[in-house]
Design a protein around this motif. Structure first.
Motif, PDB file in Angstrom:
ATOM      1  N   SER A 152       3.442   5.616  -2.883  1.00 21.32           N
ATOM      2  CA  SER A 152       4.715   6.289  -3.201  1.00 21.32           C
ATOM      3  C   SER A 152       4.946   6.314  -4.714  1.00 21.32           C
ATOM      4  CB  SER A 152       5.874   5.568  -2.505  1.00 21.32           C
ATOM      5  OG  SER A 152       5.709   5.587  -1.108  1.00 21.32           O
ATOM      6  N   PHE A 153       4.605   5.225  -5.395  1.00 15.86           N
ATOM      7  CA  PHE A 153       4.741   5.211  -6.863  1.00 15.86           C
ATOM      8  C   PHE A 153       3.862   6.284  -7.489  1.00 15.86           C
ATOM      9  CE2 PHE A 153       6.520   0.838  -6.560  1.00 15.86           C
ATOM     10  CZ  PHE A 153       7.612   1.019  -7.385  1.00 15.86           C
ATOM     11  N   TYR A 189       7.279  -0.137 -10.864  1.00 18.59           N
ATOM     12  CA  TYR A 189       5.850  -0.189 -10.582  1.00 18.59           C
ATOM     13  C   TYR A 189       5.245  -1.502 -11.101  1.00 18.59           C
ATOM     14  CZ  TYR A 189       1.520   2.241  -9.276  1.00 18.59           C
ATOM     15  OH  TYR A 189       0.358   2.633  -8.644  1.00 18.59           O
ATOM     16  N   LEU A 190       5.717  -1.944 -12.304  1.00 21.15           N
ATOM     17  CA  LEU A 190       5.226  -3.211 -12.854  1.00 21.15           C
ATOM     18  C   LEU A 190       5.694  -4.401 -12.020  1.00 21.15           C
ATOM     19  CD1 LEU A 190       5.695  -2.597 -16.687  1.00 21.15           C
ATOM     20  CD2 LEU A 190       3.611  -2.396 -15.333  1.00 21.15           C
ATOM     21  N   ARG A 191       6.866  -4.269 -11.430  1.00 17.87           N
ATOM     22  CA  ARG A 191       7.310  -5.327 -10.510  1.00 17.87           C
ATOM     23  C   ARG A 191       6.387  -5.427  -9.305  1.00 17.87           C
ATOM     24  NH1 ARG A 191      13.309  -4.443  -8.788  1.00 17.87           N
ATOM     25  NH2 ARG A 191      12.573  -5.954  -7.214  1.00 17.87           N
ATOM     26  N   THR A 224       0.835  -1.211   0.000  1.00 18.76           N
ATOM     27  CA  THR A 224       0.000   0.000   0.000  1.00 18.76           C
ATOM     28  C   THR A 224       0.856   1.243   0.000  1.00 18.76           C
ATOM     29  OG1 THR A 224      -1.712  -1.195   1.193  1.00 18.76           O
ATOM     30  CG2 THR A 224      -1.826   1.203   1.221  1.00 18.76           C
ATOM     31  N   ARG A 225       1.841   1.293   0.928  1.00 20.63           N
ATOM     32  CA  ARG A 225       2.730   2.459   0.966  1.00 20.63           C
ATOM     33  C   ARG A 225       3.495   2.581  -0.335  1.00 20.63           C
ATOM     34  NH1 ARG A 225       6.760   3.953   6.026  1.00 20.63           N
ATOM     35  NH2 ARG A 225       7.458   5.970   5.210  1.00 20.63           N
ATOM     36  N   LEU A 273       5.199   9.431  -9.753  1.00 22.18           N
ATOM     37  CA  LEU A 273       4.730   9.732 -11.098  1.00 22.18           C
ATOM     38  C   LEU A 273       4.165  11.138 -11.190  1.00 22.18           C
ATOM     39  CD1 LEU A 273       3.000   6.341 -12.002  1.00 22.18           C
ATOM     40  CD2 LEU A 273       5.174   7.210 -12.879  1.00 22.18           C
ATOM     41  N   ARG A 274       3.553  11.619 -10.078  1.00 19.58           N
ATOM     42  CA  ARG A 274       3.042  12.992 -10.092  1.00 19.58           C
ATOM     43  C   ARG A 274       4.164  14.000  -9.945  1.00 19.58           C
ATOM     44  NH1 ARG A 274      -1.062  10.619  -6.796  1.00 19.58           N
ATOM     45  NH2 ARG A 274      -0.011  11.381  -4.908  1.00 19.58           N
ATOM     46  N   ALA A 275       5.213  13.652  -9.190  1.00 20.99           N
ATOM     47  CA  ALA A 275       6.280  14.613  -8.925  1.00 20.99           C
ATOM     48  C   ALA A 275       7.237  14.747 -10.113  1.00 20.99           C
ATOM     49  CB  ALA A 275       7.046  14.201  -7.667  1.00 20.99           C
TER      50      ALA A 275
END
Length: 937
Positions: free
Chosen positions: A153-154, A173-175, A148-149, A158-160
């Motif tokens: 964080s991902f 992220y795919l991992r 969840t964290r 992606l937003r930052a």
């Protein structure tokens, strides 16, 4: 100010002030140990950072100097530095790496990971634009399995980060989405978001869907990829491989995939990808099998075996088809056995009730096809399928090339027991095969078709087939001619002779001018316009006329063949034989004349030989001049390699009916005109005929001509040997010996020992010591001239060889029966040369050794000496013996060469001289004993 006596720690604390107190740089929840305070060694670095606390250089030098310090102390330094420089990427990255390395040896539940995560969060407050910091943080979260964290964080990363740097985040992220503990919905949402970022990685999503057993979405994604013409596989897969993957999903999970037109998709792949058609057909049939649509699957299999184009694909589909039928039959048999077992456990009454119920159900169904016991039908289907395999395979081969004539014949043989199918196959074959594209002979199909009707005694149908066959435009005229000939032969087999001749007359009729003009205007000339020049057709026609017609009709056919200029030498000979059988000899000779004018060598050879033979046999000497003219014309037109037989035939004519002198002239002309490799045989015939007609002396001129005519060396040598034998038989010994001398130039002793043996035997019988020695000298001369290596021997060795040769000659003469008095004369002649002392011989005489060394004939020398003695001049001026008194005072000193100079050779030479002197003495003694014996006798 502190005193000078204060300690270093107190000085450092005082210098640092409140800002440098331990409480000031301690991290949250970190208990400060006294060991973390600065020491005296830290004093220079503390002073430097005190003077310039906002410069990275001082803090970095401090950290490098304390590289070996424990991590808590370095952490204090990092915290102090980052408090002063919170925007330093270098400090944050180094600090986070060290904290990550410090936490890794501990389990993920250790407090060190909590401190690490807090440190990452504090770093991201200022380093949120740095992708490496995010990568370190996200990798750590993946290792800790904080899903969840990590997901949150991902999302923050992606937003930052800008979109151009998302490629660093998405693999991690795919991992996360691929972890087993990750919820399926979460993984799907992550992959869908990823495809929005990079649609080219749709294969990764498809692989995930397959691994997650989401067959519906995997099929949809694969279908969308295949429909996208701009899609390019990043993994190097071809569209064909993607098609096969889609087919596998659709067929193996038919119940779980809906919304796709599976049949249309697979058929589209079959039309598009022709190299794996068999696998696609089996996949489509498997789809219907899994849907329990067995009849539909059987239809697909039938369609597959009827449409594949290669034997390999046919094998794949047919094998799957047989396995399907076999499995269906096995399942039915197993179900029947289970029903029998279940029925045996019930009582009779219950069995009767079930039987009544089943019968009523079938009656209510109203159709017998609903009978469940169709085992016999399934077995019959299976057997029928196996029996149809050759037919289906033949269909595959014909689909590859429908113009393959031999394959059509093989297909007809498959239906030997079914004439109806044979007829249908022939009809299909003659309609399908294009004569211009045919592989093989297309007319054989028509002939076999007609013979099939003839076999069943339907001649009218066979004639209709032949009639249609004659209207087809074949590629070659011979094909159409074969059709007409086969038609006529069929009529002959059924004794319709007039009809057969009428067919041949119709076939050989020349087309009208109007038909030719129409064909020329259309620009396409069919073979029917060329049929009247077919030699095969005319040969068959003329055979029919000879067998069934009259002489006049046969002659008209032959004349027509000659007028069309399609005759062969055999046609000419047959025509002439026909006329001779009917006693038309002059007409036959006219035919021969036409033949020799039409053809040239080598085709005209048989015509000339037959013509000359028949003419000579017919007229003999009555028309001798005409025969001579024919022979002259024949030999003039014949090439050199074909003239020998004609010349022999010509000479035989002159011998039998002409003049012997003219026969010799023919032979003489023949040996000059024929090739060199045939001259030897012709000369032998020439000599034999001359000896028989004019006597043996007449052959001398022929022998001389043959020797000088340029024959090969071996033939010249053979001719010389025969010539010498002839002269010997005539008593001309000197002429024979001269011939042998001439022939020796062509006879190498190593290659032709038979010649020298024959000459040796000749000299033994008719020669003497001089002639024999001359023969040996010539033999050595020829051997030396033809050898590649020449050896210069010492004089004493040559003398020894000469003595050995003389001994051999004496032994040979003795074995040959030469009288003893002649041997004694030879010994007396040899006596001066075999004297032990060289000083005893006259100074004017020449020793045999010298003669052999200089290759001077002893006979010639003897004749020269005798002639000199006989022609002595009595008026010669006698000079006094002391004519050269002035030269008496001149003395030449001679000194012997030391024996050491010669060495071993000198010893051997001395031994040889002793042996030779001893042999000479022995020979003298033996000669004396022989003379004494002869005197006593």
């Amino acid at each position: 100010m502190p005193s000078a006596a204060a300690g270093p720690v107190a000085v450092a604390v005082a210098l640092a002030g409140k800002a440098s107190s331990p409480a000031a740089f301690a991290a949250p929840s970190m208990e400060i140990s006294p060991d973390l305070y600065p020491t005296e060694d830290d004093l220079p670095y503390e002073e430097e950072i005190l003077r310039e606390p906002f410069k990275l250089k001082g803090w970095w030098r401090y950290l490098v100097a304390r590289a070996a310090a424990p991590f808590p102390k370095r952490a204090v330094i990092y915290e102090r530095a980052l408090k002063a420089l919170p925007g330093s990427y270098k400090l944050w990255h180094a600090y986070l790496r060290e904290r990550l390395d410090h936490a890794r040896p501990h389990p993920v539940s250790h407090q060190a990971y909590t401190a690490l995560n807090n440190t990452f969060e504090r770093a991201l407050a200022t380093m949120h634009k740095m992708p490496r910091v995010w990568v370190l943080y996200l990798t750590s979260l993946l290792d800790q399995r904080l899903l969840t964290r990590g997901r949150r964080s991902f999302d923050r990363a992606l937003r930052a980060l800008p979109v151009t740097q998302h490629d660093r985040i998405w693999p991690l992220y795919l991992r996360l989405a691929s972890l087993p503990a990750c919820p399926a919905e979460t993984s799907l949402r992550v992959f869908r978001r990823y495809l929005q970022y990079d649609p080219s990685h749709a294969e990764d999503f498809i692989e995930f869907l397959v691994s997650a057993k989401r067959w519906q979405e995997a099929a949809d994604r694969l279908a969308s990829v295949l429909n996208d013409d701009g899609f390019r596989s990043v993994k190097g897969k071809t569209r064909h491989q993607l098609w096969l993957e889609l087919c596998e999903i659709l067929t193996k999970h038919a119940d779980e995939v809906a919304g796709l037109k599976v049949d249309a998709i697979l058929r589209g792949g079959i039309r598009k990808f022709t190299d794996e058609v068999g696998k696609l057909w089996t996949s489509l049939a498997d789809y219907y099998v899994r849907r329990t649509l067995y009849e539909k699957a059987r239809d697909v299999f039938e369609e597959g075996v009827a449409s594949v184009m290669t034997v390999k694909e046919f094998s794949v589909v047919f094998e799957a088809y047989t396995q399907f039928e076999q499995s269906m039959l096995a399942a039915k048999l197993e179900a029947a056995e289970e029903d029998d077992d279940a029925g045996s456990d019930e009582d009779d009454e219950g069995g009767r009730k079930n039987g009544v119920e089943k019968q009523s159900m079938k009656y209510l169904a109203g159709c017998w096809l609903n009978d469940e016991d169709d085992t016999d039908l399934r077995l019959a289907r299976f057997e029928r399928l196996l029996d149809r395999r050759p037919e289906l395979l033949s269909s595959v081969l014909l689909r590859q090339n429908p113009h393959n004539v031999e394959e059509w014949h093989r297909r007809v043989k498959l239906f030997e027991k079914d004439p109806a199918k044979q007829g249908a196959t022939y009809v299909e074959a003659v309609r399908t095969v294009d004569p211009m594209k045919a592989v093989g002979k297309p007319h054989t199909l028509w002939v076999a078709f007609a013979k099939m009707y003839e076999k069943h005694n339907r001649l009218d149908s066979a004639e209709d087939i032949f009639k249609k066959a004659t209207q087809v435009n074949y590629k070659a005229v011979d094909h159409l001619a074969t059709i007409w000939c086969e038609w006529a032969e069929m009529e002959l087999r059924h004794n319709y002779f007039d009809k057969a001749i009428e067919l041949m007359r119709l076939a050989t009729a020349e087309p009208s001018v109007e038909v030719k003009r129409r064909a020329a205007a259309e620009g396409d000339e069919p073979v029917q316009l060329k049929l009247h020049k077919s030699l095969k057709l005319w040969s068959f026609y003329v055979d029919l006329e000879e067998s069934l017609g009259t002489l006049e009709s046969t002659r008209s056919v032959y004349e027509r063949i000659l007028d069309l200029r399609i005759a062969t030498p055999q046609i000419i000979l047959n025509y002439a034989y026909l006329l001779e059988e009917h006693k038309y000899f002059e007409d036959a000779f006219k035919v021969y004349e036409r033949g020799v004018k039409i053809f040239k060598y080598p085709h005209v050879k048989d015509i000339w030989v037959t013509y000359l033979t028949k003419f000579v046999r017919r007229y003999q000497r009555s028309k001798l001049e005409r025969a001579r003219e024919l022979f002259t014309e024949a030999v003039q037109k014949a090439p050199p390699e074909e003239k020998k037989a004609l010349y022999l035939q010509y000479a035989k004519l002159e011998e039998d009916y002409g003049l012997a002198k003219r026969a010799m002239n023919v032979y003489d002309e023949a040996v000059r005109a024929i090739p060199n490799n045939e001259k030897m045989g012709m000369y032998e015939i020439y000599i034999a005929r001359a000896a028989e007609l004019f006597g043996v002396p007449r052959t001398r001129q022929i022998y001389e001509q043959a020797i000088e005519s340029g024959l090969p060396d071996r033939d010249v040598m053979t001719m010389c040997m025969k010539f010498a034998e002839l002269e010997r038989n005539l008593g001309e010994i000197d002429r024979s010996r001269a011939i042998y001398v001439h022939a020796s130039n062509y006879a190498d002793p190593n290659s032709h020992p038979e010649f020298w043996k024959k000459w040796n035997d000749f000299e033994i019988q008719h020669g003497n010591e001089d002639t024999f020695r001359e023969m040996l000298r010539i033999k050595r001369t020829v051997a030396a001239s033809r050898s590649q290596t020449h050896f210069i021997l010492p004089e004493y060795l040559m003398q020894r060889d000469q003595r050995l040769n003389l001994d051999e000659a004496v032994d040979t003469l003795t074995r040959a029966g030469v009288p003893q008095d002649e041997m004694a004369a030879l010994e007396r002649q040899l006596a001066p040369s075999t004297a032990p002392s060289a000083a005893a011989a006259p100074s004017t005489s020449t020793t045999p050794a010298n003669r052999m060394m200089n290759f001077v004939s002893a006979g010639v020398e003897a004749r020269a000496e005798s002639s000199t003695q006989q022609a002595a001049n009595n008026e010669d001026i006698e000079l006094p013996d002391d004519e050269s008194d002035e030269e008496e005072d001149v003395q030449i000193a001679e000194r012997s060469v030391p024996a050491a100079v010669f060495g071993e050779l000198g010893k051997r030479a001395a031994e040889n001289r002793e042996e030779s002197s001893g042999a000479q003495e022995n020979e003298q003694q033996l000669g004396a004993l022989e003379r004494i014996k002869r005197r006593r006798q």
